[in-house]
Design a protein around this motif. Structure first.
Motif, PDB file in Angstrom:
ATOM      1  N   SER A 322       0.824  -1.217   0.000  1.00 53.87           N
ATOM      2  CA  SER A 322       0.000   0.000   0.000  1.00 53.87           C
ATOM      3  C   SER A 322       0.856   1.263   0.000  1.00 53.87           C
ATOM      4  CB  SER A 322      -0.928   0.031   1.219  1.00 53.87           C
ATOM      5  OG  SER A 322      -1.857  -1.011   1.133  1.00 53.87           O
ATOM      6  N   THR A 323       1.935   1.273   0.781  1.00 56.22           N
ATOM      7  CA  THR A 323       2.753   2.507   0.808  1.00 56.22           C
ATOM      8  C   THR A 323       3.360   2.780  -0.567  1.00 56.22           C
ATOM      9  OG1 THR A 323       4.749   1.352   1.572  1.00 56.22           O
ATOM     10  CG2 THR A 323       3.356   2.342   3.270  1.00 56.22           C
ATOM     11  N   ILE A 324       3.735   1.729  -1.288  1.00 60.87           N
ATOM     12  CA  ILE A 324       4.318   2.010  -2.606  1.00 60.87           C
ATOM     13  C   ILE A 324       3.274   2.635  -3.535  1.00 60.87           C
ATOM     14  CG2 ILE A 324       6.232   0.354  -2.530  1.00 60.87           C
ATOM     15  CD1 ILE A 324       4.630  -1.662  -3.999  1.00 60.87           C
ATOM     16  N   SER A 325       2.009   2.238  -3.358  1.00 61.18           N
ATOM     17  CA  SER A 325       1.004   2.798  -4.269  1.00 61.18           C
ATOM     18  C   SER A 325       0.752   4.273  -3.969  1.00 61.18           C
ATOM     19  CB  SER A 325      -0.293   2.000  -4.190  1.00 61.18           C
ATOM     20  OG  SER A 325      -0.988   2.258  -2.985  1.00 61.18           O
ATOM     21  N   MET A 326       0.708   4.636  -2.667  1.00 65.28           N
ATOM     22  CA  MET A 326       0.473   6.067  -2.409  1.00 65.28           C
ATOM     23  C   MET A 326       1.692   6.892  -2.778  1.00 65.28           C
ATOM     24  SD  MET A 326      -0.051   5.858   1.720  1.00 65.28           S
ATOM     25  CE  MET A 326      -0.685   4.231   2.006  1.00 65.28           C
ATOM     26  N   SER A 327       2.871   6.287  -2.713  1.00 60.34           N
ATOM     27  CA  SER A 327       4.081   7.026  -3.070  1.00 60.34           C
ATOM     28  C   SER A 327       4.202   7.229  -4.571  1.00 60.34           C
ATOM     29  CB  SER A 327       5.317   6.265  -2.604  1.00 60.34           C
ATOM     30  OG  SER A 327       5.256   6.073  -1.223  1.00 60.34           O
ATOM     31  N   GLU A 328       3.750   6.223  -5.335  1.00 54.62           N
ATOM     32  CA  GLU A 328       3.916   6.327  -6.789  1.00 54.62           C
ATOM     33  C   GLU A 328       3.147   7.532  -7.349  1.00 54.62           C
ATOM     34  OE1 GLU A 328       6.065   5.002  -8.618  1.00 54.62           O
ATOM     35  OE2 GLU A 328       5.341   5.275 -10.651  1.00 54.62           O
ATOM     36  N   ILE A 329       2.076   7.935  -6.663  1.00 57.15           N
ATOM     37  CA  ILE A 329       1.332   9.126  -7.092  1.00 57.15           C
ATOM     38  C   ILE A 329       2.287  10.321  -7.127  1.00 57.15           C
ATOM     39  CG2 ILE A 329      -0.487  10.749  -6.408  1.00 57.15           C
ATOM     40  CD1 ILE A 329      -1.791   8.517  -4.829  1.00 57.15           C
ATOM     41  N   VAL A 330       3.065  10.466  -6.062  1.00 57.92           N
ATOM     42  CA  VAL A 330       3.928  11.634  -5.920  1.00 57.92           C
ATOM     43  C   VAL A 330       5.157  11.492  -6.827  1.00 57.92           C
ATOM     44  CG1 VAL A 330       5.127  13.058  -4.242  1.00 57.92           C
ATOM     45  CG2 VAL A 330       3.177  11.681  -3.511  1.00 57.92           C
ATOM     46  N   LEU A 334       6.409  13.974  -9.820  1.00 59.50           N
ATOM     47  CA  LEU A 334       7.720  14.636  -9.882  1.00 59.50           C
ATOM     48  C   LEU A 334       8.439  14.288 -11.187  1.00 59.50           C
ATOM     49  CD1 LEU A 334       8.929  14.184  -6.179  1.00 59.50           C
ATOM     50  CD2 LEU A 334       8.108  16.270  -7.269  1.00 59.50           C
ATOM     51  N   ILE A 335       8.262  13.054 -11.641  1.00 61.14           N
ATOM     52  CA  ILE A 335       8.929  12.660 -12.899  1.00 61.14           C
ATOM     53  C   ILE A 335       8.257  13.347 -14.094  1.00 61.14           C
ATOM     54  CG2 ILE A 335       9.367  10.708 -14.458  1.00 61.14           C
ATOM     55  CD1 ILE A 335       9.664   8.910 -11.980  1.00 61.14           C
ATOM     56  N   GLU A 336       6.927  13.301 -14.106  1.00 60.83           N
ATOM     57  CA  GLU A 336       6.230  13.752 -15.320  1.00 60.83           C
ATOM     58  C   GLU A 336       6.029  15.263 -15.382  1.00 60.83           C
ATOM     59  OE1 GLU A 336       3.949   9.490 -15.876  1.00 60.83           O
ATOM     60  OE2 GLU A 336       2.836  11.181 -15.063  1.00 60.83           O
ATOM     61  N   GLN A 337       5.830  15.876 -14.242  1.00 63.41           N
ATOM     62  CA  GLN A 337       5.566  17.314 -14.294  1.00 63.41           C
ATOM     63  C   GLN A 337       6.829  18.141 -14.080  1.00 63.41           C
ATOM     64  OE1 GLN A 337       2.041  15.914 -15.087  1.00 63.41           O
ATOM     65  NE2 GLN A 337       2.482  18.095 -15.265  1.00 63.41           N
ATOM     66  N   TRP A 338       7.736  17.630 -13.276  1.00 65.48           N
ATOM     67  CA  TRP A 338       8.948  18.394 -12.989  1.00 65.48           C
ATOM     68  C   TRP A 338      10.144  17.908 -13.794  1.00 65.48           C
ATOM     69  CZ3 TRP A 338       9.498  19.752  -7.047  1.00 65.48           C
ATOM     70  CH2 TRP A 338       8.368  20.484  -6.647  1.00 65.48           C
ATOM     71  N   GLY A 339       9.957  16.846 -14.547  1.00 69.41           N
ATOM     72  CA  GLY A 339      11.045  16.363 -15.387  1.00 69.41           C
ATOM     73  C   GLY A 339      12.186  15.711 -14.612  1.00 69.41           C
ATOM     74  N   LEU A 340      11.939  15.280 -13.372  1.00 62.43           N
ATOM     75  CA  LEU A 340      13.013  14.643 -12.598  1.00 62.43           C
ATOM     76  C   LEU A 340      13.206  13.199 -13.036  1.00 62.43           C
ATOM     77  CD1 LEU A 340      12.273  15.762  -8.911  1.00 62.43           C
ATOM     78  CD2 LEU A 340      13.813  16.800 -10.569  1.00 62.43           C
ATOM     79  N   ARG A 341      14.376  12.650 -12.730  1.00 60.43           N
ATOM     80  CA  ARG A 341      14.573  11.215 -12.910  1.00 60.43           C
ATOM     81  C   ARG A 341      14.011  10.506 -11.680  1.00 60.43           C
ATOM     82  NH1 ARG A 341      17.742   9.216 -16.470  1.00 60.43           N
ATOM     83  NH2 ARG A 341      18.600  10.624 -18.009  1.00 60.43           N
ATOM     84  N   ARG A 342      13.880   9.165 -11.784  1.00 60.64           N
ATOM     85  CA  ARG A 342      13.235   8.434 -10.688  1.00 60.64           C
ATOM     86  C   ARG A 342      14.022   8.546  -9.368  1.00 60.64           C
ATOM     87  NH1 ARG A 342       9.207   4.578  -9.405  1.00 60.64           N
ATOM     88  NH2 ARG A 342       8.100   5.068 -11.302  1.00 60.64           N
ATOM     89  N   ILE A 343      15.345   8.466  -9.446  1.00 57.91           N
ATOM     90  CA  ILE A 343      16.097   8.466  -8.181  1.00 57.91           C
ATOM     91  C   ILE A 343      15.879   9.772  -7.397  1.00 57.91           C
ATOM     92  CG2 ILE A 343      18.408   8.320  -7.120  1.00 57.91           C
ATOM     93  CD1 ILE A 343      19.161   6.366  -9.334  1.00 57.91           C
ATOM     94  N   PRO A 344      16.102  10.944  -8.022  1.00 59.20           N
ATOM     95  CA  PRO A 344      15.835  12.159  -7.230  1.00 59.20           C
ATOM     96  C   PRO A 344      14.365  12.302  -6.834  1.00 59.20           C
ATOM     97  CG  PRO A 344      16.623  12.730  -9.445  1.00 59.20           C
ATOM     98  CD  PRO A 344      16.738  11.257  -9.308  1.00 59.20           C
ATOM     99  N   ALA A 345      13.452  11.816  -7.698  1.00 60.69           N
ATOM    100  CA  ALA A 345      12.029  11.935  -7.353  1.00 60.69           C
ATOM    101  C   ALA A 345      11.732  11.125  -6.085  1.00 60.69           C
ATOM    102  CB  ALA A 345      11.161  11.441  -8.515  1.00 60.69           C
ATOM    103  N   VAL A 346      12.249   9.891  -6.038  1.00 61.31           N
ATOM    104  CA  VAL A 346      12.027   9.049  -4.854  1.00 61.31           C
ATOM    105  C   VAL A 346      12.710   9.689  -3.635  1.00 61.31           C
ATOM    106  CG1 VAL A 346      12.532   6.791  -3.808  1.00 61.31           C
ATOM    107  CG2 VAL A 346      11.736   6.920  -6.177  1.00 61.31           C
ATOM    108  N   ALA A 347      13.914  10.254  -3.864  1.00 63.23           N
ATOM    109  CA  ALA A 347      14.648  10.841  -2.734  1.00 63.23           C
ATOM    110  C   ALA A 347      13.881  12.040  -2.160  1.00 63.23           C
ATOM    111  CB  ALA A 347      16.046  11.267  -3.187  1.00 63.23           C
ATOM    112  N   ILE A 348      13.378  12.900  -3.022  1.00 59.95           N
ATOM    113  CA  ILE A 348      12.664  14.091  -2.530  1.00 59.95           C
ATOM    114  C   ILE A 348      11.405  13.665  -1.767  1.00 59.95           C
ATOM    115  CG2 ILE A 348      11.292  16.103  -3.263  1.00 59.95           C
ATOM    116  CD1 ILE A 348      13.285  16.521  -5.496  1.00 59.95           C
ATOM    117  N   HIS A 349      10.644  12.745  -2.380  1.00 57.36           N
ATOM    118  CA  HIS A 349       9.414  12.282  -1.744  1.00 57.36           C
ATOM    119  C   HIS A 349       9.709  11.661  -0.382  1.00 57.36           C
ATOM    120  CE1 HIS A 349       5.652  10.250  -1.052  1.00 57.36           C
ATOM    121  NE2 HIS A 349       6.200   9.060  -1.168  1.00 57.36           N
TER     122      HIS A 349
END
Ligand code: PFF
Length: 446
Positions: A322-330, A334-349
């Motif tokens: 469940s936590t992975i599903s709520m996190s994937e929203i964010v 970050l990847i699609e709207q802010w153009g980040l790569r997955r690693i920084p997106a996961v790190a920021i979240h």
């Protein structure tokens, strides 16, 4: 920005079900549902809950699926691109979903952390410390202490590790492995409960309805529980549907998700209530039911430590999918709207949630006296998301799909379902779901 052709997809139809059911099945089913049922009169609550799941839950899952798969974007991008006009205003609804996801994870990670602690204690043979007359003190001193914060951060780290693997190799693979284990454990534990002495009292509490127990407050709780349990209104089902293949049948997947989620809630209750009654505990123990009542029960059972370890492992597995599903929203935002790569997106979240989750974890100890509008951080995040942001999000998603999305898009997405079924779902999204949610939401706040 990623475009739809470079976007990841789930590899198999088993993966589709494992991920959506993985999101839906969680602490909401195994920790929250039994205590809500226990506090709201048992079988009557269960019947009402099932009505809400079918009448509002399934159409809303379909609505999120339609938005996700037709836009192939996160909730923010989906609202902005699908809105025929005022895309920016609708995108603000997407921001609400993202905010809700961050807040839910921040308190959910704390409860998930408790389950990690209990698993560790069961495996090392120390769960007995949480049973007997000292159990309140043991639970309170654990939640007030540094171990609670430690486990919360471990949950966020485990969550981040799965997310870093990406959609197929992280989310889908982990769900494919964990969900079958979860079902096997759950069935074994519920069968075990059925053989406890006096199990029938627990079962009749669960299956013999007493409608006089259905107060208006119980009705509100049943609806809130359906939202929480099906992960609705924040964009989870939307982001997962954006990874579906174009051949995935949406209505059938929505029904399967809702049915399996409800089955798990019922099995969890079959596992818990016979044990509660058999050992003379109160079904009305509230949120502490699992954490204060069950250790006692396990302590008195033959091979209780094995059952305890299996049970808390079950909770740990359910909470991570469940936590992975709520996190994937964010992360997808970050990847699609802010153009980040997955690693920084996961790190920021993860960094933001670590900060907020620490506030929630500490609200049982050093920050217990810090109150906002009378709530500790933990209670505030729980209340604001389940009672405010999720219903508002669900209502607006329903209105958006019912009124603003082109009929042809809905028909194409829901094909090959029969036209009559599509019509029932559209009408529900237009009128019934928004009206019901609004009434219950307002009544709930009052
Ligand atoms: N449905 C999850 C549960 O029952 O535990 C909780 C949840 C997951 C809520 C994902 C919201 C969400 F976005």
């Amino acid at each position: 920005m990623t475009n739809s052709t470079s976007r990841p997809r789930f590899a198999t139809s088993f993966g589709v079900i494992a991920t959506t059911v993985g999101s839906a099945v969680g602490l909401g089913n195994i920790w929250r549902f039994p205590y809500e049922t226990g506090s709201n009169g048992g079988a009557a609550f269960l019947i009402l809950y099932i009505i809400f799941v079918l009448a509002i839950g399934v159409p809303l899952i379909c609505a999120e699926f339609i938005m996700g798969r037709s836009s192939r974007l996160n909730i923010f991008g989906a609202f902005r691109t699908l809105a025929p006009a005022r895309g920016r205003t609708w995108a603000a609804v997407g921001c609400l979903g993202i905010l809700a996801a961050v807040l839910i994870l921040s308190f959910y990670a704390v409860v998930a952390g408790w389950t990690f602690e209990y698993l560790a204690e069961s495996l090392t043979g120390h769960l007995n410390d949480f049973s007997g007359p000292g159990r309140h003190t043991a639970f309170d001193s654990f939640t007030a202490g540094p171990r609670c914060l430690f486990w919360t951060l471990i949950v966020l780290a485990a969550n981040a590790a799965v997310l870093l693997g990406g959609v197929r190799k992280g989310i889908e693979r982990v769900s494919n492995i964990l969900m079958p284990i979860l079902f096997v454990l759950l069935i074994a534990l519920s069968v075990n409960s059925l053989f406890l002495p006096g199990a029938s009292v627990g079962l009749s509490f669960l299956f013999r309805p007493d409608f006089s127990a259905l107060t208006p407050a119980a009705v509100l709780s049943a609806m809130g529980q359906a939202f929480f349990s099906l992960s609705l209104g924040v964009g989870t089902m939307m982001i997962y549907a954006s990874y579906f293949s174009s051949r995935t049948p949406l209505i059938r997947s929505a029904l399967t998700t809702a049915a399996l989620d409800t089955l798990v809630a019922i099995l969890a209750s079959i596992m818990i209530f016979p044990a509660v009654f058999s050992f003379g505990a109160s079904p009305e123990a509230g949120p502490k039911l699992v954490f204060e009542v069950l250790p006692d029960i396990f302590a008195g059972m033959p091979a209780g430590s094995v059952a305890a370890a299996a049970f808390f492992l079950l909770l740990v597995l359910a909470s991570i999918t469940s936590t992975i599903s709520m996190s994937e929203i964010v992360v997808a935002f970050l990847i699609e709207q802010w153009g980040l790569r997955r690693i920084p997106a996961v790190a920021i979240h993860t960094a933001i949630c670590a900060l907020l989750a620490s506030l929630c974890a500490l609200s049982f100890g050093p920050l217990a006296h810090v109150k906002i509008a009378g709530f500790t951080f933990f209670n505030l995040f729980d209340f604001a998301t389940s009672n405010i942001l999720m219903p508002i999000g669900g209502c607006l998603i329903s209105i958006f799909v019912g009124w603003f999305i082109d009929r042809s898009v809905i028909n194409t997405q829901l094909a090959p379902a029969p036209a009559a079924l599509i019509r029932i779902i559209t009408l529900t999204l237009r009128y019934i779901a928004p009206a019901a949610i609004a009434i219950i939401f307002i009544a709930g706040l009052v």
